[in-house]
Scaffold this motif. Structure first.
Motif, PDB file in Angstrom:
ATOM      1  N   ASP A 292      -5.285  -7.144  -4.525  1.00  0.00           N
ATOM      2  CA  ASP A 292      -6.437  -6.424  -3.507  1.00  0.00           C
ATOM      3  C   ASP A 292      -7.055  -5.331  -4.465  1.00  0.00           C
ATOM      4  O   ASP A 292      -6.188  -4.147  -4.585  1.00  0.00           O
ATOM      5  CB  ASP A 292      -5.984  -6.129  -2.049  1.00  0.00           C
ATOM      6  CG  ASP A 292      -7.050  -5.400  -1.291  1.00  0.00           C
ATOM      7  OD1 ASP A 292      -7.933  -5.175  -1.910  1.00  0.00           O
ATOM      8  OD2 ASP A 292      -6.905  -5.575  -0.317  1.00  0.00           O
TER       9      ASP A 292
ATOM     10  N   ASP B 278      -8.600  -2.573  -3.371  1.00  0.00           N
ATOM     11  CA  ASP B 278      -8.457  -1.634  -2.704  1.00  0.00           C
ATOM     12  C   ASP B 278      -7.059  -1.059  -3.070  1.00  0.00           C
ATOM     13  O   ASP B 278      -6.821   0.118  -2.785  1.00  0.00           O
ATOM     14  CB  ASP B 278      -8.479  -1.901  -1.210  1.00  0.00           C
ATOM     15  CG  ASP B 278      -9.674  -2.066  -0.755  1.00  0.00           C
ATOM     16  OD1 ASP B 278     -10.833  -1.867  -1.592  1.00  0.00           O
ATOM     17  OD2 ASP B 278     -10.045  -2.443   0.549  1.00  0.00           O
TER      18      ASP B 278
ATOM     19  N   ARG C 173      -4.389   1.937  -7.934  1.00  0.00           N
ATOM     20  CA  ARG C 173      -4.550   3.492  -7.723  1.00  0.00           C
ATOM     21  C   ARG C 173      -4.585   3.784  -9.184  1.00  0.00           C
ATOM     22  O   ARG C 173      -3.981   3.776 -10.263  1.00  0.00           O
ATOM     23  CB  ARG C 173      -3.035   3.752  -7.175  1.00  0.00           C
ATOM     24  CG  ARG C 173      -3.249   5.246  -6.879  1.00  0.00           C
ATOM     25  CD  ARG C 173      -1.597   5.748  -6.443  1.00  0.00           C
ATOM     26  NE  ARG C 173      -1.417   6.866  -7.103  1.00  0.00           N
ATOM     27  CZ  ARG C 173      -0.055   7.281  -7.329  1.00  0.00           C
ATOM     28  NH1 ARG C 173       1.023   6.573  -6.618  1.00  0.00           N
ATOM     29  NH2 ARG C 173       0.285   8.353  -8.039  1.00  0.00           N
TER      30      ARG C 173
ATOM     31  N   ALA D  44       0.810  -1.338  -0.037  1.00  0.00           N
ATOM     32  CA  ALA D  44       0.111   0.150  -0.104  1.00  0.00           C
ATOM     33  C   ALA D  44       0.833   1.349  -0.238  1.00  0.00           C
ATOM     34  O   ALA D  44       0.653   2.247  -0.941  1.00  0.00           O
ATOM     35  CB  ALA D  44      -1.127  -0.032   1.152  1.00  0.00           C
TER      36      ALA D  44
END
Ligand SMILES: Cc1ncc(C[n+]2csc(CCOP(=O)(O)OP(=O)(O)O)c2C)c(N)n1
Ligand code: SF4
Lengths: 351, 615
Positions: B103, B105, B108, B82
């Motif tokens: 993932d 999430d 970007r 991340a």
């Protein structure tokens, strides 16, 4: 470290040694230690030993830390190079000096404060490195120069001026050295020149680390009831521990001539220590029996003296480091610098 | 930035998984393509399992400072994924291991995400956990070769050099490189918009770290005694010294070692050893970092007060206390300048990179013997442990050590009396003798009060004479210490002052500021005590920025204390989070200040000149 120059008077009939030097040539500055301090007797023994061994004074490095004991270096062999380093750190300075120049004879002088507390680590590692030196530990059970605190060799039960008893067990430098693998371990008494001089001579000749623990009474701080060999006497009842304004003038304590193995020696404070010299059939080449002997003496409240252990086949620091027989300081620069050609070649490795 | 031969990328992995050799391979391949390159290893203070990054900057213009942004991140550590995604510049790329699904999430906007199943490919192609883990690094290196346009011939020849004698390893490494390379070629448009093209800008350079450079300097200076206690980031210095000595200093006939390396029980002992050896006349040194310097203070004072030469390499890291052992800082400046109790002042050298570290290492031994005093070579973790592109080291075979004033037997015979601390020449330097010389040469070294004859004293006048001589010696040293390096631009009214490893970022910032119309002069301080030129530089500039990597503006304080420069005349730019300095930090701070003070931009950009001192 205080010292006063001694007037260089030579008696015309003084005996000379193999180098044509008299014993006076092995003396140093006038001592400024208290009259009767055991350390001065050690000085006299070192003077004798150096003279008898025909040591060239200028080829001797006299090394010490800080303390009354560490001042001793100024009082013998004035033609030698001396180094009073910092408290407890003489072993490292000597290691470096010896690494750089193995051709000199190194005599390190330390105290029980210097060696067994602040300097314990350095002492242990000089033993481990087996630096080729004579290490004289002038042991009086107190911090002399800082006026009478217990040192790490103070016996259990010895009392301070305020009546406080030392309850912690002492560190015995001889047992320590035996445990750490020292290759020469001896103990003697400052007033026993007959025993001390030959031990110092043997230590000087030993290849590797030779430790000699010398019981060396302190006039100023073991002069009260209740001290075994430590703590402050000043003027009775009225002087604070940190301020000595009266120092008794005492005679050096010497060993009585009795021809016996055990000697009871009365210290300045009236207490006695019982020193047991090793017997003629004692085998100093066995570390285990040396240890057992020292412990057995302790159990009898005696202090084992003599050459307690020696290993003449030990490898010293230079053997470990594989240094050449020529001292490193004498190697010419040309032998040390690989030169331009080697550097140019080496640069290709970083491409 | 970002374009052909002008970009940066970083690889996030896990410590202890063997990525160092793959990263080194990438950097060296770029270097061998003739393209200026630098690498920063950002690693944790543990052996296995924590995140580690390697940042590589490619700069056709030769800038070697840490980049302020990266164009591509290779995110191989799930734990930092991340964070790593967030560090890619907008429009940049992220390469990840697609053996496992990403993932959602963590996706970007605004960057291109490339997945390659490194793990799966290794499982399919190699046997055993060890090989699978190790070779995964080589596979990603292969993919980067395709994506960035690294010359595969260069890579192959490097593998050949490295594993030529181990055919099994050579085969598996070749295979791994090809796996990664082919996968990228087949699945993506290669190369990326920013990529490599061969140049010819590195032929006179090498890639080397500062610790190796210092060690080599110690060998060439003729140092014979090294004593140390292990500490990051200084350790490799003595290890390299040992390796060089084994190569160059073992007598072929006798097998004798013409050197002594003592691994001491602690830093106190290490300092004592080199002082003992220095007293004997050997060139002796120790290598340490902040915590070690703290422990050595007592001995440093002894050497200062007794006029004994000794060289201390301080590879600075983040303090205080244990601090962050694997992060860089310049926070030992004051403790080096005035190390130990009482009035003490020391000579300190500040190399900016391994090239200068090599030269200054040699110089430090000359200075130590000439001035008979401790000399510090202050580098830092960034200089010490990272590989830097610097000019090949050169050597003049006419060099001879400066042994300073040493009296030999013949000299002593001519003297009435030898007085160890007698300042005959008025420069504060008294002649010494080396133990063993005989004749009148013996004297006592003592850390307690002594007079000019080396005799014990508690007399005020004798004491004053001695400590004032030491001060004179220090002042004299200021005239011979290395001069600052200047990069001057016509019309500049702003001055940037820095030292050591800040240099690369500061000079890059100066160029870029000039392009923005803010014309600045640069002075890099190379030594303490400061020479007269340093004060003149401050006098010539209306605004001066002092850029350094510590919290308390230690360089600025030293300048204020020693030269009397008013503190508020110096604007501090302080960067002390532990990472190597970037040009951006300097540019932002300077432009903010200049903007706020309405200083007119000067146009056009004049060309910079330097004073010829290695900048
Ligand atoms: C770092 C440091 N701490 C403390 C001292 C103070 N100090 C000087 S001598 C000494 C003790 C000396 O005792 P010892 O070695 O037994 O020698 P003695 O004086 O008893 O012969 C101490 C604690 C010092 N000089 N340096
Ligand atoms: S205080 Fe004790 S150790 Fe120190 S000189 Fe006096 S008698 Fe000797």
């Amino acid at each position: 470290m205080t010292s006063i120059a001694k007037p260089p008077v030579k008696h015309p009939s003084s005996r000379t040694n193999g180098l044509g030097l008299t014993i006076r040539d092995y003396e140093g500055a006038m001592s400024t230690l208290c009259a009767g301090c055991g350390h001065d007797s050690v000085t006299a023994a070192l003077v004798q030993a150096g003279w008898e061994l025909d040591l060239e004074p200028h080829r001797v490095g006299k090394m010490s830390g800080i303390g009354c004991s560490s001042k001793t270096t100024a009082y013998f062999m004035k033609q030698s190079h001396g180094f009073n380093s910092v408290h407890g750190r003489m072993p490292s300075v000597t290691s470096g000096a010896a690494a750089a120049n193995r051709a000199l004879t190194y005599i390190g002088i330390s105290g029980d404060g210097d060696s067994l507390s602040i300097g314990l680590g350095q002492l242990s590692h000089a033993i481990r490195r087996n630096v080729n030196m004579l290490y004289v530990l002038e042991n009086n059970g107190v911090y002399g120069l800082t006026k009478g605190q217990f040192s790490a060799s103070a016996d259990i039960g010895s009392t301070s001026k305020k009546g406080e008893a030392n309850e912690q067990s002492p560190i015995d430098p001889v047992l320590l050295a035996l445990t750490l693998g020292a290759t020469f371990v001896a103990r003697s008494f400052s007033g026993d020149k007959k025993q001390l001089v030959p031990i110092l001579k043997a230590g000087l000749m030993h290849k590797g680390f030779a430790i000699v623990d010398v019981i060396s009474p302190c006039v100023s701080f073991n002069d009260h009831e209740g001290s075994t060999k430590s703590y402050a006497f000043t003027r009775e009842h009225e002087v604070e521990a940190v301020h000595t304004d009266f120092v008794p003038l005492r005679r050096e304590i010497t060993m009585p001539e009795t021809g016996e193995d055990v000697h009871a020696v009365t210290l300045h404070d009236g207490s006695t220590v019982r020193l047991r010299a090793t017997a003629s059939d004692y085998d100093p080449t066995n570390r285990e029996s040396a240890y057992a002997h020292v412990r057995a003496c302790q159990a009898r409240h005696e202090i084992a003296t003599g050459l307690l252990f020696v290993d003449e086949n030990g490898r010293d620091m230079h053997d470990f480091m594989r240094t050449p027989s020529t001292p490193l300081v004498e190697l010419p620069y040309e032998a040390l610098c690989p030169g331009k050609g080697a550097l140019d070649k080496l640069m290709e490795r970083y491409r | 930035m970002s374009g052909v031969n002008d970009f940066a990328f970083k690889i996030g992995t896990v410590n202890g998984t063997g990525s160092a050799s793959a990263n080194g391979l990438l950097m060296q391949a770029i270097f061998r393509m003739g393209i200026p390159v630098s690498g920063k290893n950002i690693f944790p203070s543990n052996i296995q399992g924590l995140p580690t990054w390697y940042e590589i900057r490619v700069s056709k213009d030769g800038y070697t400072a840490r980049p302020s942004e990266v164009d591509l991140v290779v995110a191989l550590n799930p734990a930092t994924y991340a964070k790593d995604v967030a560090t890619v510049r907008p429009g940049g790329f992220l390469l990840y291991d697609s053996s496992w699904p990403l993932d959602p999430d963590l996706v970007r906007e605004g960057i291109t995400i490339l997945g390659i199943p490194f793990g799966r490919m290794c499982v399919e192609n190699f046997q055993g956990d060890r090989d699978r883990t190790l070779l995964r690094n080589i596979v990603y290196a292969g993919s980067l070769a395709a994506l960035l346009g690294i010359d595969m011939d260069v890579v192959s020849s490097m593998l050949e050099e490295k594993y030529g004698k181990k055919p099994k390893l050579l085969t598996s490494n070749h295979q791994a490189i090809q796996l990664g390379y082919q996968y990228a070629k087949e699945h993506f448009t290669c190369p990326l918009p920013f990529h490599l093209e061969k140049m010819d800008k590195t032929s006179d350079s090498i890639l080397i770290d500062g610790n190796t450079a210092c060690a080599l300097g110690a060998v060439y200076a003729g140092a014979t005694v090294g004593a140390w206690y292990p500490i990051t980031p200084a350790t490799a210095l003595m290890e390299q010294f040992k390796a060089f000595c084994e190569r160059f200093r073992v007598d072929k006939e006798t097998g004798a070692h013409n050197y002594a390396i003592l691994q001491a029980e602690d830093e106190l002992s290490a300092a004592g050893i080199i002082i003992g050896a220095g007293w004997m006349g050997a060139r002796a040194f120790t290598n340490t970092s902040g915590p070690g310097i703290s422990l050595m203070q007592e001995f440093i004072g002894l050497a200062y007060y007794t006029d004994i030469p000794a060289v201390f390499f301080d590879i600075q890291r983040c303090g205080p206390a244990t601090g962050m052992p694997t992060r860089t800082q310049q926070a030992d400046l004051i403790s080096l300048a005035y190390a130990s109790h009482g009035d003490t002042k020391h000579l300190v050298l500040f190399p900016a990179n391994p090239g200068e570290a090599f030269e200054m290492a040699v110089q430090s031994f000359d200075l130590a013997e000439r001035f008979q005093t401790p000399v510090f070579v202050a580098t830092d973790l960034d200089i010490g442990m990272n590989d830097w592109m610097v000019k090949r080291f050169t050597w003049d075979d006419n060099y001879r050590p400066d042994r300073g004033k040493v009296l030999h037997r013949e000299d002593l015979d001519k003297l009435q009396r030898f007085s160890r601390y007698l300042d005959v020449d008025g420069d504060g330097i008294a002649a010494r003798t080396l133990p063993g010389v005989g004749g009148k040469g013996a004297y006592f070294v003592r850390g307690s009060g002594h007079d000019k004859h080396a005799a014990y004293t508690e007399d005020s006048d004798a004491y004053l004479e001695l400590v004032d001589r030491l001060k004179r010696k220090f002042q004299h040293a200021a005239t011979v210490m290395p001069k600052p390096a200047f990069t001057l631009r016509e019309g500049a009214t702003v001055g940037l002052v820095s030292l050591g490893g800040c240099d690369a970022a500061v000079r890059e910032a100066a160029d870029k500021l000039a392009a923005q119309g803010i014309v600045v002069d640069v002075m890099r301080i190379r030594a303490f005590p400061f020479g007269a030129e340093v004060l003149e530089f401050f006098e010539r500039h209306e605004h001066t920025f002092v850029i350094e990597q510590n919290r308390d503006a230690q360089l600025r304080s030293l300048l204020a204390i020693e030269l009397g420069i008013p503190r508020d005349a110096m604007i501090s730019i302080l960067d002390y989070g532990g990472m190597p300095l970037t040009a951006k930090v300097v540019i932002d701070a300077v432009s903010r200040h200049v903007g706020a003070h309405g200083q007119a931009a000067v146009t056009p950009t004049p060309r910079a000149v330097s004073n010829g001192v290695p900048a």
